[in-house]
Design an enzyme around this catalytic site. Structure first.
Site, mmCIF file in Angstrom:
data_model
loop_
_atom_site.group_PDB
_atom_site.id
_atom_site.type_symbol
_atom_site.label_atom_id
_atom_site.label_comp_id
_atom_site.label_asym_id
_atom_site.label_seq_id
_atom_site.Cartn_x
_atom_site.Cartn_y
_atom_site.Cartn_z
ATOM 1 N N GLY A 192 0.908 -1.244 0.010
ATOM 2 C CA GLY A 192 -0.029 0.033 0.001
ATOM 3 C C GLY A 192 0.991 1.347 0.061
ATOM 4 N N SER A 193 1.887 1.242 -0.688
ATOM 5 C CA SER A 193 2.737 2.422 -0.662
ATOM 6 C C SER A 193 2.147 3.666 -1.415
ATOM 7 C CB SER A 193 4.279 2.153 -1.091
ATOM 8 O OG SER A 193 4.304 1.813 -2.309
ATOM 9 N N ASN A 194 1.554 3.021 -2.617
ATOM 10 C CA ASN A 194 0.499 4.018 -3.334
ATOM 11 C C ASN A 194 -0.613 4.536 -2.753
ATOM 12 O OD1 ASN A 194 1.329 4.418 -6.396
ATOM 13 N ND2 ASN A 194 1.901 2.470 -6.012
ATOM 14 N N HIS A 196 -0.345 0.790 -13.112
ATOM 15 C CA HIS A 196 0.356 -0.345 -13.430
ATOM 16 C C HIS A 196 1.912 0.020 -13.836
ATOM 17 C CE1 HIS A 196 0.875 -4.466 -15.081
ATOM 18 N NE2 HIS A 196 1.588 -3.727 -16.089
ATOM 19 N N ARG A 232 -6.156 -8.259 -8.552
ATOM 20 C CA ARG A 232 -7.300 -9.103 -8.736
ATOM 21 C C ARG A 232 -8.134 -8.424 -10.061
ATOM 22 N NH1 ARG A 232 -9.680 -13.061 -5.875
ATOM 23 N NH2 ARG A 232 -8.054 -12.497 -4.329
#
Ligand code: GRF
Length: 200
Positions: free
Chosen positions: A12-14, A109, A91
């Site tokens: 979860g760094s973004n 991405h 997912r």
């Protein structure tokens, strides 16, 4: 101000970069919910630390993808979510969620799509001995990383590049670019970006 939900599966760094830019006042949005499909993932701790509500679930507890996506949709509706922001959600989005939020789901991405879609895009780029890779932010459709591209930023792959160094460069771009693009899209409904480094 738009209500957004972040979907994440791991570190979860973004997600953290988005939280930080919201707190700094550079990204005008309200993070209404974290949706996480991996109980115990570090992104859940980040949400707790930031006081963001969480819906964490285990897909195995549901008979099908349609069932857990139905549950996600209920949570999103209750939280008043308008936009779905995928940030390391490992997912494919199925028809149930897509129907509810079509045109309002974004993904980031770590490659220049359509090159190297799917898992381990960094490893794929190195294995292919590519000279360039980068970051793509795009709308989500029913394919694997195939939706309309909003912005791309390139990074050169040096001869001595390692997985760690390339990962670091790509994530550095991601953490700056995703909050910036989200702010433009959510506040103005359009994106303007430096053409020297980007392809639309
Ligand atoms: C990012 O590289 C993103 O591009 C990809 O998954 C990774 C998630 O990293 N979709 P993090 O969980 O945000 O650190």
């Amino acid at each position: 101000m738009k209500n957004i939900a972040i979907f994440a599966s791991g570190n979860g760094s973004n997600f953290q970069a988005i939280i930080d830019r919201v707190h700094a006042g550079d990204l005008t949005a309200h993070i209404s919910l974290l949706v996480c499909d991996r109980p115990g993932a570090y992104c859940v701790e980040r949400a707790n630390a930031a006081g963001i509500p969480i819906f964490v679930f285990n897909p195995k507890d549901y008979p099908s993808k349609a069932d857990f996506e139905q549950k996600i949709c209920e949570q999103l509706t209750t939280a008043g979510v308008e936009w779905v922001i995928l940030a390391g959600y490992m997912r494919l989005v199925g028809p149930t969620l897509l129907k509810e939020y079509e045109g309002r789901i974004l993904n980031i991405h770590p490659s220049l799509l359509p090159e190297f879609p799917g898992k381990d895009a960094v490893g794929q780029a190195l294995a292919a001995k590519a000279k360039w890779s980068g970051v793509t932010i795009h709308f989500v459709d029913d394919g694997m990383d195939t939706g309309p591209i909003i912005v791309q930023e390139r990074v050169r792959i040096e001869a001595n590049e390692t997985r760690e160094s390339l990962q670091r460069k790509i994530q550095g771009i991601e953490h700056r670019l995703y909050p910036e693009i989200l702010h433009m899209l959510l506040t103005r409904g359009e994106v303007k970006h430096d053409e020297k480094t980007s392809t639309y």
